[in-house]
Design a protein around this motif. Structure first.
Motif, short mmCIF file in Angstrom:
data_model
loop_
_atom_site.label_atom_id
_atom_site.label_comp_id
_atom_site.label_asym_id
_atom_site.label_seq_id
_atom_site.Cartn_x
_atom_site.Cartn_y
_atom_site.Cartn_z
N ARG A 106 0.82 -1.14 0.01
CA ARG A 106 0.09 -0.11 0.06
C ARG A 106 0.91 1.35 0.02
NH1 ARG A 106 -2.39 0.00 4.61
NH2 ARG A 106 -1.97 -1.96 5.43
N GLU A 107 1.92 1.10 0.81
CA GLU A 107 2.75 2.53 0.85
C GLU A 107 3.77 2.79 -0.15
OE1 GLU A 107 4.13 3.32 4.75
OE2 GLU A 107 2.70 2.46 5.85
N ALA A 108 4.20 1.90 -0.87
CA ALA A 108 4.86 1.96 -2.16
C ALA A 108 4.22 2.79 -3.23
CB ALA A 108 5.57 0.72 -2.68
N ASP A 109 5.28 3.53 -3.87
CA ASP A 109 4.62 4.28 -4.98
C ASP A 109 3.82 3.47 -6.10
OD1 ASP A 109 5.05 6.90 -3.92
OD2 ASP A 109 7.22 6.58 -4.45
N GLY A 110 4.64 2.45 -6.33
CA GLY A 110 4.20 1.26 -7.21
C GLY A 110 4.73 -0.04 -6.89
N GLY A 111 4.19 -1.10 -7.63
CA GLY A 111 4.90 -2.26 -7.50
C GLY A 111 4.48 -3.54 -8.40
N VAL A 112 4.98 -4.58 -7.82
CA VAL A 112 4.71 -5.78 -8.82
C VAL A 112 4.25 -6.93 -7.91
CG1 VAL A 112 5.33 -7.52 -10.43
CG2 VAL A 112 6.45 -5.11 -10.61
N TYR A 113 3.10 -7.55 -7.94
CA TYR A 113 2.63 -8.67 -7.26
C TYR A 113 3.21 -9.70 -7.45
CZ TYR A 113 -0.37 -5.89 -4.01
OH TYR A 113 -1.08 -5.15 -3.14
N LEU A 114 3.60 -10.77 -6.63
CA LEU A 114 3.98 -12.20 -6.96
C LEU A 114 2.96 -13.11 -7.41
CD1 LEU A 114 6.59 -12.82 -4.05
CD2 LEU A 114 6.92 -11.81 -6.33
N HIS A 115 2.05 -13.18 -6.91
CA HIS A 115 0.75 -13.94 -7.23
C HIS A 115 1.18 -15.45 -6.85
CE1 HIS A 115 -1.58 -10.26 -8.93
NE2 HIS A 115 -0.68 -10.50 -9.86
N ALA A 116 1.92 -15.52 -5.77
CA ALA A 116 2.28 -16.77 -5.40
C ALA A 116 1.31 -17.61 -4.73
CB ALA A 116 3.61 -16.55 -4.85
N GLY A 117 0.31 -16.92 -4.08
CA GLY A 117 -0.75 -17.22 -3.29
C GLY A 117 0.09 -17.28 -1.90
N PRO A 118 -0.81 -17.81 -1.06
CA PRO A 118 -0.32 -17.65 0.53
C PRO A 118 0.83 -18.46 0.82
CG PRO A 118 -2.56 -18.22 0.73
CD PRO A 118 -2.34 -18.25 -0.75
N GLU A 119 2.04 -18.09 1.58
CA GLU A 119 3.18 -18.90 1.81
C GLU A 119 3.05 -19.01 3.35
OE1 GLU A 119 7.55 -18.93 0.21
OE2 GLU A 119 7.41 -17.44 1.73
N ILE A 120 2.75 -20.34 3.75
CA ILE A 120 2.55 -20.59 5.21
C ILE A 120 3.72 -20.96 5.85
CG2 ILE A 120 1.08 -21.79 6.91
CD1 ILE A 120 -0.75 -20.31 4.79
N GLY A 121 4.51 -21.92 5.42
CA GLY A 121 5.84 -22.45 5.77
C GLY A 121 6.52 -21.43 6.26
N VAL A 122 7.24 -21.16 7.56
CA VAL A 122 8.20 -20.22 7.92
C VAL A 122 9.33 -19.89 6.99
CG1 VAL A 122 9.83 -19.35 9.44
CG2 VAL A 122 7.48 -20.22 10.31
N ALA A 123 10.08 -21.15 6.49
CA ALA A 123 10.84 -21.11 5.28
C ALA A 123 10.43 -20.66 3.99
CB ALA A 123 11.68 -22.36 5.41
N SER A 124 10.89 -19.55 3.56
CA SER A 124 10.33 -18.95 2.15
C SER A 124 11.07 -19.73 0.98
CB SER A 124 10.78 -17.63 2.17
OG SER A 124 10.37 -16.96 1.07
N THR A 125 10.13 -20.31 0.35
CA THR A 125 10.55 -21.20 -0.81
C THR A 125 9.87 -20.64 -2.37
OG1 THR A 125 8.64 -22.59 -0.45
CG2 THR A 125 10.80 -23.31 0.18
N LYS A 126 8.52 -20.40 -2.36
CA LYS A 126 7.98 -20.25 -3.69
C LYS A 126 8.12 -18.77 -3.65
CE LYS A 126 3.38 -20.17 -1.93
NZ LYS A 126 1.98 -20.70 -2.32
N ALA A 127 8.19 -17.98 -2.79
CA ALA A 127 8.42 -16.53 -2.87
C ALA A 127 9.62 -16.08 -3.38
CB ALA A 127 8.11 -15.99 -1.48
N PHE A 128 10.65 -16.90 -3.00
CA PHE A 128 11.72 -16.56 -3.61
C PHE A 128 12.04 -16.82 -4.86
CE2 PHE A 128 16.19 -18.24 -4.94
CZ PHE A 128 17.10 -17.09 -4.52
N THR A 129 11.53 -18.10 -5.54
CA THR A 129 11.76 -18.27 -6.88
C THR A 129 10.93 -17.27 -7.82
OG1 THR A 129 10.08 -20.07 -6.78
CG2 THR A 129 12.36 -20.61 -6.93
N SER A 130 9.73 -16.74 -7.45
CA SER A 130 8.50 -15.74 -7.77
C SER A 130 9.35 -14.42 -7.70
CB SER A 130 7.43 -15.85 -7.16
OG SER A 130 6.69 -16.90 -7.35
N GLN A 131 10.05 -14.33 -6.50
CA GLN A 131 10.81 -12.88 -6.69
C GLN A 131 11.85 -12.69 -7.94
OE1 GLN A 131 12.04 -13.07 -2.68
NE2 GLN A 131 10.74 -11.54 -1.87
N VAL A 132 12.75 -13.86 -7.90
CA VAL A 132 13.70 -13.78 -8.84
C VAL A 132 12.94 -13.81 -10.53
CG1 VAL A 132 15.60 -15.23 -9.86
CG2 VAL A 132 15.26 -15.09 -7.38
#
Ligand code: M6R
Length: 365
Positions: free
Chosen positions: A140-166
């Motif tokens: 909300r606060e950034a001037d603009g941005g891109v969503y990953l659309h990876a769906g909720p990530e529940i595991g504390v260890a980030s996995t799918k968010a990393f590959t989507s960010q890249v």
């Protein structure tokens, strides 16, 4: 819902062919051999004037940002700096008007990243966010941005968010590159590679059986080293973070050639090194770094192209992955490292989805 999976982390690892497809959906433009994003809120002219990108993030998102540094510099020739949000927020870096501050965050609620973003806005900089959680504070606060659309990530260890960010950073590099020197032929090739990526990642997941065997062999280790170069140096850091946080085994990531400047003193028969060594520009260099470890009696686990005999002849164990162009190797090599951390944590009897001392999002300073 975990469905058939025993843990969210495993489900999220296996979701990656789909989450990557979701990150790309509607964003690749074959006609102009480029990418586009609905929410950047910057015109092509404004983007062309950006002459420096500062990326800021924490943890796994910071590692994705480090990959982004290589991607943006290589594909778009834009100078990039990456800094931990917790450090950036208390620094007073001299930034010129044409610098853009890009925050990376899965949750969009990480306190340090939010504070870094607010401080950048206060100084009058254009801020962008690459974020997964829709409607989160940072989104909300950034001037603009891109969503990953990876769906909720529940595991504390980030996995799918990393590959989507890249993946998003690769598309951003394509987009910026096409406003600069990248030819339409080169742009088209990147688009073709990206279209093939979900299927490539599906094939990569087939390494899981190899990973299980490797995990059984090394689950007793007290220290593990993760080594890679260039694009794969941040992935080495990420592999080490994954192992540390869910299995409580001490692990360190290093640029492979830095070992000889000190850390190689750690190497002995009980300290395995995980080498990221797919074919590419620095392949021979990484192979000689691997020799250095072998010569000191350290066991070597190599993440390498399936059927690479040269690697197989030197390494104690090989985890095979499909061949991809270098700029996509961070995504493909991250997957066996996620699986390796998962399997070792299981063997150690750890609670993989909720490791001790950690929360999914760190909303305190
Ligand atoms: O939600 P964020 O991406 O801002 O979170 C940043 C870190 O707290 C996070 O990546 C953390 O390092 C993960 N537990 C790593 O797996």
């Amino acid at each position: 819902d975990r469905g058939e999976y025993p843990h969210y982390m495993l489900k999220e690892i296996y979701e990656q062919p789909e989450t990557l497809a979701n990150a790309m959906r509607g964003r690749l433009e074959a006609d102009n051999a480029t990418a586009h994003f609905g929410g950047l809120n910057l015109s092509a002219q404004q983007l062309r004037q950006v002459d420096r990108v500062i990326m800021t993030a924490c943890g796994t998102s910071y590692h994705a940002a480090m990959v982004g540094e290589y991607l943006l510099e290589e594909l778009a020739r834009v100078p990039v700096e990456v800094e931990y949000a917790s450090e950036f927020r208390y620094r007073n870096p001299p930034l010129d008007r044409s610098s853009v501050v890009l925050a990376l965050t899965q949750s969009g609620e990480t306190a340090d990243t939010l504070a870094a973003l607010r401080e950048s806005k206060r100084m009058g900089h254009t801020t962008l966010a690459i974020c997964n959680a829709v409607g989160s504070s940072i989104a909300r606060e950034a001037d603009g941005g891109v969503y990953l659309h990876a769906g909720p990530e529940i595991g504390v260890a980030s996995t799918k968010a990393f590959t989507s960010q890249v993946c998003v950073l690769t598309m951003l590099a394509l987009y910026l590159g096409r406003t600069r020197h990248l030819s339409s032929t080169q742009g088209q090739r990147i688009i073709d590679d990206l279209h093939a990526l979900p299927e490539t990642v599906r094939k990569t997941l087939a390494c899981h059986d190899h990973v299980k065997r490797v995990a059984e062999k090394y689950a007793h280790a007290k220290n593990v080293l993760y080594l890679g170069r260039q694009y794969l140096y941040p992935v080495a850091l990420e592999g080490a973070l994954k192992l540390k946080e869910i299995s409580y085994i001490h692990a360190e990531g290093y640029p492979a050639a830095e070992m000889k400047h000190g850390p190689i003193a750690l190497v002995d028969e009980s300290t395995p090194s995980v080498f990221l060594v797919p074919r590419g520009n620095v392949f021979d260099k990484v192979m000689s770094n691997m020799q250095e470890i072998k010569a000191r009696g350290g066991p070597v686990i190599a993440v390498a192209g399936a059927g690479d005999r040269e690697v197989a002849a030197l390494a104690d164990d090989v985890i095979p992955i499909p061949d991809v162009p270098e700029y996509l190797q961070p995504i493909v090599t991250a997957i066996p490292l996620q699986l390796l951390a998962y399997e070792i944590a299981l063997l150690c009897g750890c609670d993989v989805d909720k490791p001790r001392n950690l929360a999914k999002s760190v909303t305190v300073e």
